[in-house]
Design an enzyme around this catalytic site. Sequence first.
Site, PDB file in Angstrom:
ATOM      1  N   GLU A  80      44.479  54.152  30.232  1.00 20.51           N
ATOM      2  CA  GLU A  80      44.114  53.089  29.290  1.00 20.51           C
ATOM      3  C   GLU A  80      44.217  53.587  27.846  1.00 20.51           C
ATOM      4  OE1 GLU A  80      42.365  53.887  31.969  1.00 20.51           O
ATOM      5  OE2 GLU A  80      42.536  52.106  33.230  1.00 20.51           O
ATOM      6  N   HIS A 116      33.877  46.127  38.635  1.00 23.21           N
ATOM      7  CA  HIS A 116      34.869  45.055  38.486  1.00 23.21           C
ATOM      8  C   HIS A 116      34.193  43.762  38.030  1.00 23.21           C
ATOM      9  CE1 HIS A 116      36.498  47.851  41.495  1.00 23.21           C
ATOM     10  NE2 HIS A 116      37.680  47.543  41.018  1.00 23.21           N
TER      11      HIS A 116
END
Lengths: 363, 337
Positions: free
Chosen positions: B60, B129
Site C-alpha cells: 500500500e 475488513h
Amino acid sequence: MRDLPYGLIRVLDDGGDAVGPWNPNLSAEVLVAGLRAMLLTRAFDDRMFRLHRQGKTSFYMKSTGEEAIGAAQSMALDANDMSFPTYRMLSWLMAREYPLEDLVNQIFSNANDPLKGRQLPILYSARDYGFYSLSGNVGSRFGAAVGWAMASAFKHDTKIAIAHIGDGTTAEGDFHEALTFASVYRAPVILCVVNNQWAISTYSGFAGGESTTFAAKALAYGLPGLRIDGNDFLAVWAATEWAAERARTNNGATLIELFTYRAAAHSTSDDPGKYRPVDEAAHWPLGDPVERLRGHITRLGIWDDTKHEALIAGLDSTVRLAVKAGEAIGTLGKSKPSVKEMFEDVFATPDWRLIEQRRELGI
Amino acid sequence: MTQMNMIQALNSALDVLLTDDPDTLTFGQDVGYFGGVFRVTEGLQKKHGVTRCFDTPISEGGIVAAAIGMAAYGLRPIVEIQFADYILPAYDQLVSEAARLRYRSGGQFWAPMTVRAPYGGGIFGGQTHSQSPEAIFAHITGLKTVIPSNPYDAKGLLIAAVEDDDPVIFLEPKRIYNGPFDGRQNQSLRTWANEATAEVPEGRFTVPLGKAAVVREGREATVLAYGTMVHVAAAGINDSGVNAELIDLRSIVPLDIDTIIASVRKTGRCVILHEASRFGGFGGELSALVQERCFHHLRAPIERVAGWDTPYPHAFEWDYFPGPTRLADALRRAMEA
C-alpha cells in the site's frame, strides 16, 4: 555484473590520475565547473553555519564531504530530469546555478522566501532546477521518484528520475517498496544510497551495513547494483551516466551506493564529539572530494594554487553578496512573508475553515 | 439513464475517466487482470490496456508513493486500496507527502490523485475488513475525504474527485455496493433495482465535492450521516415517528457547513450517526461545529450514535453496528429532552 556491488568503482586513484574503464573523459571546462559547484557549496555551507551561530536562522545542515555527489549527478543528467534529493544535495542546485539569494531567503524564512515561510531552513524545492520538494521525513520520497519515472515512461517521455536515501534510511519500508516497484515496472529511475556512514549518532551497522553492502541489496530485486567511491567526482559521474543510459533505453532501474563520509555534524543541533572521534574525518581513507578533484585537474595542468585561491575568494564574495541581499530583506524573525501565506496552498482553493481562520487572525 | 448498482456506477465512472483523459490511470492489488476483489475495475484493463489499468505488488505504501510521483509529474492516478483497513501502511505517504506537497513546496508541486478504498462493516468481515477510518483522514489538512451513499453519487463524486486538484480519499461503503441496507440484518437482501438513486447517466457528470444532500426534509430534528448510515438513518427516522430531516454529507472534507447549520437552526435538534467508533470519531467534530454555530437554536443535547469503542468484532457484528433502533432511540431522547 554480480561482483559490482561488492567492489568499489573508482576513477581517481590515490595519485590523482583518472584511470580504468569507468573514466568518463570529461572536458577541462566540465571538470572546473564541477569543482566550482563543490567549492560554492562548501563556501555557502560555512557561511550559513556561522550565521546560524549568530542567531540569524533556526537550523542548518552542511553537505561537507559529500559535495561531489550532487554536483556530478546534476551535471551528468538532463535539465528535465527530476531529482528526489536528501538534505545533503545542495551541490545539485549549485551546479545548476540556482540563485544564491533565493537559498538565503529560504533559510531566513523572510519576505522573499520562495517557500513562503512554510519550511524549515534548507528543505528546498526547486521545480525548474529538477529538484523535488524536500521534507524532514527521510525516505518517504523514494517511492515517488519511481512513480514519477513510471509516469515519464507512461507518457513515452525520455525524462528520468533520480532519488537519494541515506544509509540509515534503507531500513525503512520505503526503500524496499521503491526497489520492488522499480524492478516490477522497469521504471526509468536511478536509486541512490548515499552511504555517509552516519545516521545522526549511529553508524551504518545499525542499518545492516556490516553484514553486506548497500549496493548488494539490488541483487535481490533483480537490479544492477553499483558501489561507487562517492568522493570521486569522476566515478560518480560515470556511474550516473551508465545508469541514466540504462534507464533512458528502457532497460530499467539501477541502485547506486555512493560510499562517502559525513565530515561535519548531522545538523546544527548535534555535537559529533559526543558519538565519534573528533578527528575521524581527517582519517577518512577516500579523502576530501574537493581536494581530490583539485589534485586531478592540477595534474592535468589546467589548474594551480593561484587559480584555486582566486576561485575560492570569488565564491566567498559571491556568497557574502547573496547573504547581504538576504539580510537586507531580513533574517529569521526580522522579516517574513505575509501571514496570509499560512493559509494558502493547503488546498488548491481554501475551504471555509481556512477562510474563517484567516479572518479570526485578523487578516 | 441506466440502472446501475454502486459497483457498476464506479466502474462506469472509471471507464468514462479513462476514455476521456489520457492522463488518468488506475492500479492496485488485483485491480488489473482480475478486475478487483469487488469487481469495480472489471473489464477496464481489457478495454483500456495494461498501462491504464494494472496490478500492483501487495504494498500500500508503494502504491500510494508511486501515485504521488505520477501526480507530481502531471498524471491523475486513481488507486485502489483493497480494504480501507489496509490503508495504514500508506498513511505516512498520504499525511507526510500527498497532503503537504503543495503547501511545503510553495505551490511548485501538487498531487491530484484519488485513493479509492472499500470501507465499513455489515459484511461479517471481522476487525480487518470492516473499519471506518474517515476521521483519521478528515483530521489531516490537505486531504479531502468523500463517501457516497448511492450509485448516482458514487459515479458523480468519483469523477469530481479525479477532476479535483487535491488528493482525495474516496471511501466506498461496501455493504451497499449491491443494494441499499438499512441495518435490519434479518430482512431479505435488497438490490438497487428500482431505486431512484440507481438511475445513473452513462456519460460524464459530476456531483460536486462539499455539497451535502438533503435526503428528506423534516421539522423536528436533523440527522447527519454518510455512506451506509444514510440508509440506516432513514429507517431509524421512520421507526421513531419523529419528523426528522436527513442530511447525507457526501464529503466530510470539504464539509457543507451551511446546509448543516441551516437545518439545525430550523429543527433545533441534531443526531449524528456514523459507523466508526465514537470517541475521537468525526461525529465529535460535527457535534462541536453544531454546538458552536447553533447553540441558541438547540432544544436538546446533540446526540451521537456510533460504533462502540472496541475493535470491530466478528460474532458481535450486529451488537456493534449502529442500527436503526439506536438511531430511533436517540431521536426520541432528543424529542423528550
